[in-house]
Scaffold this active site. Structure first.
Site, PDB file in Angstrom:
ATOM      1  N   ARG A   3      33.696  52.767  28.410  1.00  0.00           N
ATOM      2  CA  ARG A   3      33.223  52.532  29.381  1.00  0.00           C
ATOM      3  C   ARG A   3      32.135  52.234  30.536  1.00  0.00           C
ATOM      4  O   ARG A   3      31.955  52.166  30.918  1.00  0.00           O
ATOM      5  CB  ARG A   3      34.063  52.834  30.396  1.00  0.00           C
ATOM      6  CG  ARG A   3      34.034  53.325  32.253  1.00  0.00           C
ATOM      7  CD  ARG A   3      34.993  53.611  32.239  1.00  0.00           C
ATOM      8  NE  ARG A   3      35.668  55.455  32.371  1.00  0.00           N
ATOM      9  CZ  ARG A   3      35.501  56.318  32.132  1.00  0.00           C
ATOM     10  NH1 ARG A   3      34.140  56.340  33.257  1.00  0.00           N
ATOM     11  NH2 ARG A   3      35.799  56.893  31.776  1.00  0.00           N
ATOM     12  N   TYR A  31      33.012  33.334  51.014  1.00  0.00           N
ATOM     13  CA  TYR A  31      34.628  33.704  49.990  1.00  0.00           C
ATOM     14  C   TYR A  31      35.675  34.279  51.181  1.00  0.00           C
ATOM     15  O   TYR A  31      35.209  35.316  50.927  1.00  0.00           O
ATOM     16  CB  TYR A  31      34.128  33.835  48.994  1.00  0.00           C
ATOM     17  CG  TYR A  31      35.078  33.859  48.036  1.00  0.00           C
ATOM     18  CD1 TYR A  31      35.468  33.114  47.471  1.00  0.00           C
ATOM     19  CD2 TYR A  31      35.782  35.260  47.205  1.00  0.00           C
ATOM     20  CE1 TYR A  31      36.725  32.546  46.032  1.00  0.00           C
ATOM     21  CE2 TYR A  31      36.984  35.254  46.848  1.00  0.00           C
ATOM     22  CZ  TYR A  31      37.267  34.278  45.624  1.00  0.00           C
ATOM     23  OH  TYR A  31      38.632  34.247  45.416  1.00  0.00           O
ATOM     24  N   ASP A  53      25.200  35.285  47.089  1.00  0.00           N
ATOM     25  CA  ASP A  53      26.899  35.387  46.681  1.00  0.00           C
ATOM     26  C   ASP A  53      26.008  34.349  45.467  1.00  0.00           C
ATOM     27  O   ASP A  53      26.240  32.896  46.301  1.00  0.00           O
ATOM     28  CB  ASP A  53      27.810  35.346  46.869  1.00  0.00           C
ATOM     29  CG  ASP A  53      29.330  35.146  46.066  1.00  0.00           C
ATOM     30  OD1 ASP A  53      28.934  33.597  45.294  1.00  0.00           O
ATOM     31  OD2 ASP A  53      30.420  35.415  46.431  1.00  0.00           O
ATOM     32  N   LYS A  97      33.882  31.111  37.000  1.00  0.00           N
ATOM     33  CA  LYS A  97      33.735  29.502  37.923  1.00  0.00           C
ATOM     34  C   LYS A  97      31.919  29.104  36.942  1.00  0.00           C
ATOM     35  O   LYS A  97      32.781  29.124  35.914  1.00  0.00           O
ATOM     36  CB  LYS A  97      32.754  29.640  39.384  1.00  0.00           C
ATOM     37  CG  LYS A  97      33.885  30.857  39.752  1.00  0.00           C
ATOM     38  CD  LYS A  97      35.592  30.035  40.511  1.00  0.00           C
ATOM     39  CE  LYS A  97      36.737  31.215  40.765  1.00  0.00           C
ATOM     40  NZ  LYS A  97      35.333  31.734  42.284  1.00  0.00           N
TER      41      LYS A  97
HETATM   42  C1  PLP Z   1      35.670  33.422  43.012  1.00  0.00           C
HETATM   43  C2  PLP Z   1      35.328  33.637  43.421  1.00  0.00           C
HETATM   44  C3  PLP Z   1      34.557  34.991  44.080  1.00  0.00           C
HETATM   45  C4  PLP Z   1      35.549  35.851  42.861  1.00  0.00           C
HETATM   46  O1  PLP Z   1      35.625  36.398  41.606  1.00  0.00           O
HETATM   47  P1  PLP Z   1      36.185  36.102  40.902  1.00  0.00           P
HETATM   48  O2  PLP Z   1      35.634  36.187  39.656  1.00  0.00           O
HETATM   49  O3  PLP Z   1      37.963  35.613  41.366  1.00  0.00           O
HETATM   50  O4  PLP Z   1      36.726  38.289  41.547  1.00  0.00           O
HETATM   51  C5  PLP Z   1      33.711  35.715  44.573  1.00  0.00           C
HETATM   52  N1  PLP Z   1      32.401  34.195  45.629  1.00  0.00           N
HETATM   53  C6  PLP Z   1      33.421  33.041  45.327  1.00  0.00           C
HETATM   54  C7  PLP Z   1      31.793  32.386  45.663  1.00  0.00           C
HETATM   55  C8  PLP Z   1      33.745  32.651  44.997  1.00  0.00           C
HETATM   56  O5  PLP Z   1      33.880  30.840  44.624  1.00  0.00           O
END
Ligand code: PLP
Length: 369
Positions: A47, A99, A170, A195
Protein backbone atom coordinates in the site's frame (compact mmCIF):
# COMPACT_ATOMS: atom_id res chain seq x y z
CA UNK A 1 19.47 20.75 -25.54
CA UNK A 2 16.32 20.31 -23.46
CA UNK A 3 14.38 17.22 -24.58
CA UNK A 4 10.75 17.59 -25.60
CA UNK A 5 8.21 16.03 -23.16
CA UNK A 6 7.06 13.76 -26.02
CA UNK A 7 10.59 12.31 -26.06
CA UNK A 8 10.97 12.13 -22.29
CA UNK A 9 7.67 10.26 -21.79
CA UNK A 10 8.92 7.49 -24.12
CA UNK A 11 12.19 7.03 -22.19
CA UNK A 12 10.96 7.70 -18.63
CA UNK A 13 12.11 5.13 -16.09
CA UNK A 14 14.29 3.16 -18.51
CA UNK A 15 17.39 1.35 -17.26
CA UNK A 16 20.20 1.30 -19.80
CA UNK A 17 22.48 -1.42 -18.43
CA UNK A 18 23.10 -4.48 -20.66
CA UNK A 19 20.73 -7.30 -19.82
CA UNK A 20 17.94 -5.04 -18.52
CA UNK A 21 14.53 -5.71 -20.12
CA UNK A 22 13.62 -3.12 -22.75
CA UNK A 23 10.10 -2.84 -21.35
CA UNK A 24 9.35 -2.64 -17.62
CA UNK A 25 7.77 -5.62 -15.89
CA UNK A 26 4.86 -5.65 -13.43
CA UNK A 27 5.67 -5.78 -9.71
CA UNK A 28 2.83 -7.68 -8.05
CA UNK A 29 4.24 -8.41 -4.57
CA UNK A 30 2.22 -7.16 -1.60
CA UNK A 31 5.15 -7.42 0.84
CA UNK A 32 8.91 -7.03 0.51
CA UNK A 33 11.79 -8.54 2.45
CA UNK A 34 12.86 -6.22 5.16
CA UNK A 35 16.21 -5.29 6.65
CA UNK A 36 14.55 -4.49 9.99
CA UNK A 37 14.71 -0.73 9.90
CA UNK A 38 13.25 0.92 6.77
CA UNK A 39 15.67 3.16 4.92
CA UNK A 40 13.89 5.68 2.67
CA UNK A 41 13.26 4.21 -0.76
CA UNK A 42 13.00 0.60 0.42
CA UNK A 43 9.70 -1.13 -0.35
CA UNK A 44 8.03 -2.77 2.65
CA UNK A 45 4.32 -3.16 2.06
CA UNK A 46 2.25 -2.83 -1.13
CA UNK A 47 0.00 0.00 0.00
CA UNK A 48 2.96 2.34 0.54
CA UNK A 49 4.94 1.91 -2.66
CA UNK A 50 5.27 -0.16 -5.79
CA UNK A 51 7.85 -0.08 -8.59
CA UNK A 52 5.21 -0.24 -11.34
CA UNK A 53 3.35 2.79 -9.96
CA UNK A 54 6.64 4.61 -9.79
CA UNK A 55 7.41 3.85 -13.45
CA UNK A 56 4.06 5.41 -14.38
CA UNK A 57 4.61 8.32 -11.99
CA UNK A 58 7.99 9.10 -13.48
CA UNK A 59 6.49 9.15 -17.01
CA UNK A 60 3.61 11.40 -15.85
CA UNK A 61 6.13 13.66 -14.15
CA UNK A 62 8.18 13.98 -17.36
CA UNK A 63 5.18 15.37 -19.24
CA UNK A 64 4.97 18.44 -17.03
CA UNK A 65 8.26 18.55 -15.11
CA UNK A 66 6.50 17.71 -11.86
CA UNK A 67 6.04 14.90 -9.33
CA UNK A 68 3.08 12.56 -9.74
CA UNK A 69 1.10 10.19 -7.52
CA UNK A 70 -1.19 7.57 -9.07
CA UNK A 71 -4.51 6.49 -7.59
CA UNK A 72 -7.15 3.82 -8.12
CA UNK A 73 -9.28 6.24 -10.19
CA UNK A 74 -9.64 9.89 -11.14
CA UNK A 75 -12.16 10.34 -8.34
CA UNK A 76 -9.85 8.70 -5.78
CA UNK A 77 -7.15 11.20 -6.84
CA UNK A 78 -9.68 14.07 -6.61
CA UNK A 79 -10.75 12.93 -3.15
CA UNK A 80 -7.18 12.85 -1.80
CA UNK A 81 -6.42 16.28 -3.26
CA UNK A 82 -9.68 17.70 -1.89
CA UNK A 83 -8.84 16.36 1.57
CA UNK A 84 -5.26 17.64 1.47
CA UNK A 85 -6.29 21.14 0.37
CA UNK A 86 -9.23 21.62 2.73
CA UNK A 87 -7.24 21.00 5.92
CA UNK A 88 -6.94 24.76 6.45
CA UNK A 89 -10.19 25.90 4.78
CA UNK A 90 -13.67 24.56 4.07
CA UNK A 91 -14.87 26.63 1.11
CA UNK A 92 -14.44 24.98 -2.32
CA UNK A 93 -15.33 26.76 -5.57
CA UNK A 94 -16.05 24.52 -8.55
CA UNK A 95 -17.26 25.28 -12.07
CA UNK A 96 -21.02 24.72 -12.40
CA UNK A 97 -20.41 22.70 -15.56
CA UNK A 98 -17.41 20.75 -14.21
CA UNK A 99 -17.23 16.95 -13.98
CA UNK A 100 -20.41 15.75 -12.31
CA UNK A 101 -18.73 13.11 -10.13
CA UNK A 102 -16.41 15.64 -8.47
CA UNK A 103 -19.29 18.03 -7.77
CA UNK A 104 -21.29 15.17 -6.26
CA UNK A 105 -18.31 14.10 -4.13
CA UNK A 106 -17.98 17.66 -2.79
CA UNK A 107 -21.72 17.71 -1.99
CA UNK A 108 -21.40 14.41 -0.14
CA UNK A 109 -18.74 16.04 2.03
CA UNK A 110 -21.12 18.84 3.09
CA UNK A 111 -21.92 16.84 6.25
CA UNK A 112 -18.18 16.72 6.98
CA UNK A 113 -17.92 20.51 6.92
CA UNK A 114 -16.96 21.12 3.30
CA UNK A 115 -18.82 24.04 1.78
CA UNK A 116 -18.75 23.56 -2.00
CA UNK A 117 -20.23 26.13 -4.37
CA UNK A 118 -20.76 25.73 -8.11
CA UNK A 119 -19.92 29.01 -9.80
CA UNK A 120 -19.35 30.41 -13.29
CA UNK A 121 -15.55 30.53 -13.58
CA UNK A 122 -15.75 32.46 -16.82
CA UNK A 123 -16.99 35.40 -14.73
CA UNK A 124 -13.67 36.54 -13.26
CA UNK A 125 -15.20 39.42 -11.26
CA UNK A 126 -17.57 36.92 -9.61
CA UNK A 127 -14.67 34.55 -8.83
CA UNK A 128 -12.73 37.43 -7.28
CA UNK A 129 -15.67 38.38 -5.04
CA UNK A 130 -15.85 34.81 -3.74
CA UNK A 131 -12.08 34.64 -3.18
CA UNK A 132 -12.08 37.97 -1.32
CA UNK A 133 -14.88 36.85 1.03
CA UNK A 134 -13.03 33.91 2.66
CA UNK A 135 -10.13 31.45 2.18
CA UNK A 136 -10.98 29.12 -0.71
CA UNK A 137 -9.87 26.15 -2.71
CA UNK A 138 -10.44 27.04 -6.36
CA UNK A 139 -11.11 23.82 -8.31
CA UNK A 140 -10.80 24.58 -12.03
CA UNK A 141 -11.51 22.37 -15.01
CA UNK A 142 -10.78 23.35 -18.61
CA UNK A 143 -12.04 22.58 -21.14
CA UNK A 144 -15.25 21.55 -19.40
CA UNK A 145 -17.43 18.94 -20.97
CA UNK A 146 -19.77 18.44 -22.69
CA UNK A 147 -19.75 22.18 -23.58
CA UNK A 148 -15.96 22.39 -24.04
CA UNK A 149 -15.86 25.78 -22.33
CA UNK A 150 -12.37 27.14 -21.89
CA UNK A 151 -11.36 28.93 -18.67
CA UNK A 152 -8.53 31.45 -18.51
CA UNK A 153 -6.28 29.41 -16.20
CA UNK A 154 -3.51 31.99 -16.02
CA UNK A 155 -5.88 34.73 -14.82
CA UNK A 156 -7.59 32.36 -12.37
CA UNK A 157 -4.15 31.42 -10.99
CA UNK A 158 -3.28 35.10 -10.52
CA UNK A 159 -6.56 35.79 -8.70
CA UNK A 160 -5.98 32.74 -6.49
CA UNK A 161 -2.48 33.95 -5.69
CA UNK A 162 -3.65 37.49 -4.85
CA UNK A 163 -6.22 36.13 -2.39
CA UNK A 164 -4.18 33.27 -0.88
CA UNK A 165 -6.43 30.60 -2.40
CA UNK A 166 -5.26 27.11 -3.39
CA UNK A 167 -5.77 26.50 -7.11
CA UNK A 168 -6.02 23.09 -8.76
CA UNK A 169 -7.01 22.12 -12.29
CA UNK A 170 -8.71 18.95 -13.48
CA UNK A 171 -6.66 18.50 -16.65
CA UNK A 172 -8.28 15.22 -17.74
CA UNK A 173 -9.79 16.49 -21.00
CA UNK A 174 -6.78 18.32 -22.44
CA UNK A 175 -4.10 16.12 -20.77
CA UNK A 176 -0.56 17.25 -19.99
CA UNK A 177 0.32 16.81 -23.66
CA UNK A 178 -1.88 19.77 -24.68
CA UNK A 179 -2.07 21.96 -21.59
CA UNK A 180 0.27 22.56 -18.63
CA UNK A 181 -1.67 24.28 -15.83
CA UNK A 182 1.28 24.06 -13.39
CA UNK A 183 3.19 26.39 -15.69
CA UNK A 184 0.24 28.81 -15.64
CA UNK A 185 0.27 28.95 -11.83
CA UNK A 186 -1.84 26.00 -10.61
CA UNK A 187 -0.61 24.29 -7.42
CA UNK A 188 -1.66 20.83 -8.60
CA UNK A 189 -3.39 19.02 -11.44
CA UNK A 190 -5.71 16.08 -11.14
CA UNK A 191 -6.29 13.49 -13.85
CA UNK A 192 -8.58 10.67 -14.70
CA UNK A 193 -6.03 8.49 -16.52
CA UNK A 194 -9.05 6.43 -17.56
CA UNK A 195 -9.57 8.82 -20.49
CA UNK A 196 -7.05 10.13 -23.04
CA UNK A 197 -3.92 9.73 -20.92
CA UNK A 198 -4.09 5.91 -21.06
CA UNK A 199 -6.14 6.10 -24.23
CA UNK A 200 -7.35 2.55 -24.94
CA UNK A 201 -10.58 2.30 -22.89
CA UNK A 202 -9.17 -0.58 -20.87
CA UNK A 203 -8.25 0.83 -17.46
CA UNK A 204 -9.65 2.96 -14.62
CA UNK A 205 -6.93 5.01 -12.91
CA UNK A 206 -6.13 8.53 -11.70
CA UNK A 207 -3.25 10.81 -10.75
CA UNK A 208 -2.27 14.05 -9.01
CA UNK A 209 0.70 16.07 -10.24
CA UNK A 210 2.42 18.97 -8.47
CA UNK A 211 5.75 20.76 -8.12
CA UNK A 212 5.11 21.44 -4.42
CA UNK A 213 6.87 18.78 -2.34
CA UNK A 214 4.90 19.61 0.81
CA UNK A 215 1.59 19.21 -0.99
CA UNK A 216 2.84 15.98 -2.58
CA UNK A 217 3.60 14.65 0.91
CA UNK A 218 0.10 15.50 2.17
CA UNK A 219 -1.58 13.89 -0.84
CA UNK A 220 0.61 10.81 -0.41
CA UNK A 221 -0.44 10.61 3.23
CA UNK A 222 -4.08 10.46 2.10
CA UNK A 223 -3.25 7.70 -0.38
CA UNK A 224 -1.26 5.72 2.20
CA UNK A 225 -3.97 5.95 4.84
CA UNK A 226 -7.21 6.01 2.86
CA UNK A 227 -5.79 3.25 0.66
CA UNK A 228 -7.16 4.14 -2.81
CA UNK A 229 -4.08 2.66 -4.49
CA UNK A 230 -3.63 1.67 -8.12
CA UNK A 231 -3.35 -1.98 -9.06
CA UNK A 232 0.10 -2.78 -10.52
CA UNK A 233 -1.44 -4.24 -13.69
CA UNK A 234 -3.55 -1.12 -14.26
CA UNK A 235 -0.51 1.07 -13.72
CA UNK A 236 1.44 -0.96 -16.28
CA UNK A 237 -1.38 -0.74 -18.85
CA UNK A 238 -1.66 3.02 -18.30
CA UNK A 239 2.10 3.49 -18.74
CA UNK A 240 2.03 1.60 -22.02
CA UNK A 241 -0.75 3.90 -23.23
CA UNK A 242 0.86 7.08 -21.91
CA UNK A 243 4.02 6.59 -24.02
CA UNK A 244 1.95 7.32 -27.17
CA UNK A 245 -0.24 10.09 -25.72
CA UNK A 246 1.41 13.01 -27.56
CA UNK A 247 1.14 11.14 -30.87
CA UNK A 248 -2.48 10.04 -30.36
CA UNK A 249 -3.80 13.34 -29.15
CA UNK A 250 -2.21 15.28 -32.00
CA UNK A 251 -4.05 13.08 -34.49
CA UNK A 252 -7.30 13.16 -32.49
CA UNK A 253 -7.14 16.95 -32.22
CA UNK A 254 -6.61 17.55 -35.92
CA UNK A 255 -9.42 15.11 -36.81
CA UNK A 256 -11.74 16.63 -34.19
CA UNK A 257 -11.14 20.13 -35.56
CA UNK A 258 -11.89 18.93 -39.11
CA UNK A 259 -15.08 17.22 -37.91
CA UNK A 260 -16.15 20.30 -35.90
CA UNK A 261 -15.71 22.48 -39.01
CA UNK A 262 -17.63 19.94 -41.08
CA UNK A 263 -20.51 19.79 -38.57
CA UNK A 264 -20.73 23.60 -38.45
CA UNK A 265 -21.79 23.47 -42.10
CA UNK A 266 -24.27 20.61 -41.67
CA UNK A 267 -27.96 21.56 -42.08
CA UNK A 268 -29.07 19.24 -39.21
CA UNK A 269 -26.65 20.77 -36.70
CA UNK A 270 -27.58 23.84 -34.62
CA UNK A 271 -24.39 24.39 -32.57
CA UNK A 272 -20.94 22.88 -32.41
CA UNK A 273 -18.81 23.14 -29.26
CA UNK A 274 -15.05 22.74 -29.64
CA UNK A 275 -12.18 24.64 -27.97
CA UNK A 276 -10.96 27.50 -30.11
CA UNK A 277 -13.73 27.69 -32.70
CA UNK A 278 -16.09 30.21 -31.11
CA UNK A 279 -15.36 33.89 -30.63
CA UNK A 280 -15.73 33.77 -26.80
CA UNK A 281 -12.99 31.32 -26.02
CA UNK A 282 -10.76 31.14 -29.07
CA UNK A 283 -8.05 33.57 -27.93
CA UNK A 284 -7.66 31.89 -24.53
CA UNK A 285 -7.86 28.39 -26.01
CA UNK A 286 -5.22 29.11 -28.62
CA UNK A 287 -2.89 30.65 -26.03
CA UNK A 288 -3.40 27.98 -23.42
CA UNK A 289 -3.71 24.73 -25.40
CA UNK A 290 -1.43 23.25 -28.03
CA UNK A 291 -4.55 21.86 -29.78
CA UNK A 292 -8.24 21.39 -29.03
CA UNK A 293 -8.20 17.71 -27.97
CA UNK A 294 -10.39 14.72 -28.89
CA UNK A 295 -13.76 15.87 -27.50
CA UNK A 296 -16.44 17.87 -29.28
CA UNK A 297 -20.18 18.17 -28.90
CA UNK A 298 -22.99 19.30 -31.15
CA UNK A 299 -26.68 20.04 -30.83
CA UNK A 300 -28.90 18.42 -33.37
CA UNK A 301 -31.88 20.29 -34.80
CA UNK A 302 -34.36 17.77 -33.43
CA UNK A 303 -35.58 15.81 -30.42
CA UNK A 304 -33.85 13.46 -28.00
CA UNK A 305 -35.24 10.53 -30.04
CA UNK A 306 -33.71 12.01 -33.23
CA UNK A 307 -30.34 12.25 -31.50
CA UNK A 308 -30.64 8.67 -30.19
CA UNK A 309 -31.35 7.52 -33.76
CA UNK A 310 -28.20 9.26 -35.04
CA UNK A 311 -26.05 7.73 -32.27
CA UNK A 312 -27.29 4.21 -32.97
CA UNK A 313 -27.06 4.58 -36.77
CA UNK A 314 -23.25 4.87 -36.83
CA UNK A 315 -21.37 1.84 -38.13
CA UNK A 316 -17.90 2.88 -36.98
CA UNK A 317 -18.36 5.30 -34.08
CA UNK A 318 -19.30 3.31 -31.00
CA UNK A 319 -22.26 4.20 -28.78
CA UNK A 320 -20.49 4.54 -25.44
CA UNK A 321 -19.64 6.96 -22.66
CA UNK A 322 -16.15 7.97 -21.52
CA UNK A 323 -13.66 9.48 -23.97
CA UNK A 324 -10.11 9.64 -25.21
CA UNK A 325 -9.82 6.07 -26.55
CA UNK A 326 -8.18 5.15 -29.86
CA UNK A 327 -11.66 4.24 -31.13
CA UNK A 328 -14.24 6.98 -31.73
CA UNK A 329 -17.35 6.90 -29.56
CA UNK A 330 -20.36 9.10 -28.94
CA UNK A 331 -23.43 9.41 -26.76
CA UNK A 332 -26.40 11.66 -26.12
CA UNK A 333 -25.36 13.30 -22.87
CA UNK A 334 -28.79 14.12 -21.45
CA UNK A 335 -29.41 10.38 -20.99
CA UNK A 336 -27.48 10.83 -17.72
CA UNK A 337 -29.44 11.95 -14.68
CA UNK A 338 -28.06 15.24 -13.35
CA UNK A 339 -26.52 16.23 -16.70
CA UNK A 340 -27.52 19.74 -17.74
CA UNK A 341 -26.93 19.28 -21.50
CA UNK A 342 -29.80 20.02 -23.92
CA UNK A 343 -31.78 16.88 -24.95
CA UNK A 344 -30.35 16.71 -28.48
CA UNK A 345 -26.68 17.27 -27.60
CA UNK A 346 -24.31 14.52 -28.76
CA UNK A 347 -20.80 14.31 -27.36
CA UNK A 348 -18.24 12.78 -29.70
CA UNK A 349 -14.84 11.46 -28.68
CA UNK A 350 -12.70 11.38 -31.80
CA UNK A 351 -10.34 8.42 -32.07
CA UNK A 352 -7.30 7.81 -34.25
CA UNK A 353 -9.15 6.37 -37.26
CA UNK A 354 -8.69 8.09 -40.63
CA UNK A 355 -10.71 11.35 -40.43
CA UNK A 356 -12.21 10.71 -43.87
CA UNK A 357 -13.83 7.48 -42.63
CA UNK A 358 -15.20 9.21 -39.53
CA UNK A 359 -16.75 12.05 -41.53
CA UNK A 360 -18.37 9.52 -43.88
CA UNK A 361 -19.77 7.60 -40.89
CA UNK A 362 -21.13 10.81 -39.31
CA UNK A 363 -22.70 11.96 -42.59
CA UNK A 364 -24.39 8.60 -43.10
CA UNK A 365 -25.70 8.58 -39.51
CA UNK A 366 -27.04 12.14 -39.91
CA UNK A 367 -28.67 11.25 -43.24
CA UNK A 368 -30.89 8.74 -41.42
CA UNK A 369 -32.26 5.42 -42.64
C1 PLP B 1 -13.80 10.70 -15.86
C2 PLP B 1 -13.44 11.99 -15.22
C3 PLP B 1 -13.16 12.06 -13.84
C4 PLP B 1 -13.29 10.85 -12.93
O1 PLP B 1 -12.35 9.88 -13.22
P1 PLP B 1 -12.55 8.29 -12.94
O2 PLP B 1 -11.28 7.71 -13.46
O3 PLP B 1 -13.77 7.87 -13.68
O4 PLP B 1 -12.71 8.15 -11.47
C5 PLP B 1 -12.81 13.28 -13.30
N1 PLP B 1 -12.73 14.39 -14.07
C6 PLP B 1 -13.00 14.38 -15.38
C7 PLP B 1 -12.91 15.63 -16.18
C8 PLP B 1 -13.37 13.17 -16.01
O5 PLP B 1 -13.67 13.16 -17.31
Amino acid sequence: MELDPATRVVHAGERREAGEPSAPGIEIASAFLSSGVTPPGEYVYGRHGNATWEDLESALGELEEARALVFASGLAASFALLMALTEDRARVLMPGDGYFGVRRLAQMLAKRGIDAAAIDMGDLAGVERELAAQPCLLWGESPTNPFLRVLDLERLAKLAQQHGAHFVVDNTTATAALQRPLELGAHACVYSLTKSSSGHSDVVLGAVTTRDEKLLGRVREWRDNAGAIAGPFEAWVALRGLRTLPLRIERQSSSALAIARHLEQHPRVLHVHYPGIDEHTSTVALRQMRAGGPLLSFELDGTAADADAVVSAAKLIRPATSFGGVESSWERRARWKGESAPPSLIRLSVGIEAPRDLIADIDAALAGP
